[in-house]
Design a protein around this motif. Structure first.
Motif, PDB file in Angstrom:
ATOM      1  N   PRO A 100       0.811  -1.219   0.000  1.00 47.67           N
ATOM      2  CA  PRO A 100       0.000   0.000   0.000  1.00 47.67           C
ATOM      3  C   PRO A 100       0.845   1.270   0.000  1.00 47.67           C
ATOM      4  CG  PRO A 100      -0.251  -1.208   2.071  1.00 47.67           C
ATOM      5  CD  PRO A 100       0.587  -2.045   1.177  1.00 47.67           C
ATOM      6  N   THR A 101       0.382   2.241  -0.792  1.00 44.08           N
ATOM      7  CA  THR A 101       1.091   3.525  -0.872  1.00 44.08           C
ATOM      8  C   THR A 101       0.270   4.667  -0.297  1.00 44.08           C
ATOM      9  OG1 THR A 101       0.177   3.995  -3.050  1.00 44.08           O
ATOM     10  CG2 THR A 101       2.289   2.812  -2.982  1.00 44.08           C
ATOM     11  N   GLY A 102      -1.028   4.440  -0.094  1.00 44.01           N
ATOM     12  CA  GLY A 102      -1.913   5.504   0.368  1.00 44.01           C
ATOM     13  C   GLY A 102      -2.272   6.487  -0.728  1.00 44.01           C
ATOM     14  N   LYS A 103      -1.848   6.222  -1.961  1.00 42.45           N
ATOM     15  CA  LYS A 103      -2.125   7.132  -3.077  1.00 42.45           C
ATOM     16  C   LYS A 103      -3.519   6.894  -3.650  1.00 42.45           C
ATOM     17  CE  LYS A 103       2.654   7.813  -4.399  1.00 42.45           C
ATOM     18  NZ  LYS A 103       3.638   7.758  -5.467  1.00 42.45           N
ATOM     19  N   ARG A 104      -4.136   7.981  -4.031  1.00 39.54           N
ATOM     20  CA  ARG A 104      -5.427   7.923  -4.728  1.00 39.54           C
ATOM     21  C   ARG A 104      -5.139   7.534  -6.174  1.00 39.54           C
ATOM     22  NH1 ARG A 104     -10.498   7.272  -3.575  1.00 39.54           N
ATOM     23  NH2 ARG A 104     -11.916   8.364  -4.946  1.00 39.54           N
TER      24      ARG A 104
END
Length: 143
Positions: A100-104
């Motif tokens: 996971p990168t937390g990017k939208r």
């Protein structure tokens, strides 16, 4: 055989179930037991039957829990329904082996479905895997 309009409604029902996380309930109603998904990007191969499709959606949602799929275009002819989709979400879990990168992210795709007796029997899906990978920084886009 259902009408084109009925077939489109079946496909839309599947999209809604993916969006509201009710695929486990809806899949047996809209996916034929012999269903086969042809993954043209080879990102999630081997998906078959209502249970397999439910597991596939569950896997995608585990990586992007608030997944939202929108039909940008949808039309049909005979026993086929074609859809250009846009899927959005936040990369909060592993997707394609990428932590996971937390990017939208926004993923575009083209899907083609074949229906018999009101159920989806075959799907050909081509998601923009490269675009996703560029958005999460797994690869560098270049020109």
């Amino acid at each position: 055989m259902g009408t084109v309009e009925e077939n489109i409604e079946v496909v839309k029902r599947g999209m809604a179930a993916a969006n509201d996380d009710t695929m486990a309930t809806v899949a047996p109603q809209i996916i034929a037991p012999g269903f086969i998904r042809h993954d043209l990007a080879n990102a999630h191969p081997g998906v078959a039957g209502p249970g397999g499709f439910t597991d596939f959606v569950r896997t995608v949602r585990s990586g992007m829990p608030e997944l939202r799929i929108t039909a940008e275009d949808i039309f049909g002819a005979g026993d086929r329904v074609a859809m250009r989709i846009r899927a959005t979400g936040t990369h909060k879990g592993e997707v394609l082996g990428i932590p996971p990168t937390g990017k939208r992210v926004e993923i575009n795709g083209i899907n083609l479905y074949r229906l018999e007796n009101g159920k989806i029997v075959e799907a050909w899906q081509l998601p923009d895997v490269w675009g996703f990978m560029c958005q999460v920084g797994a690869v560098k886009s270049g020109g």
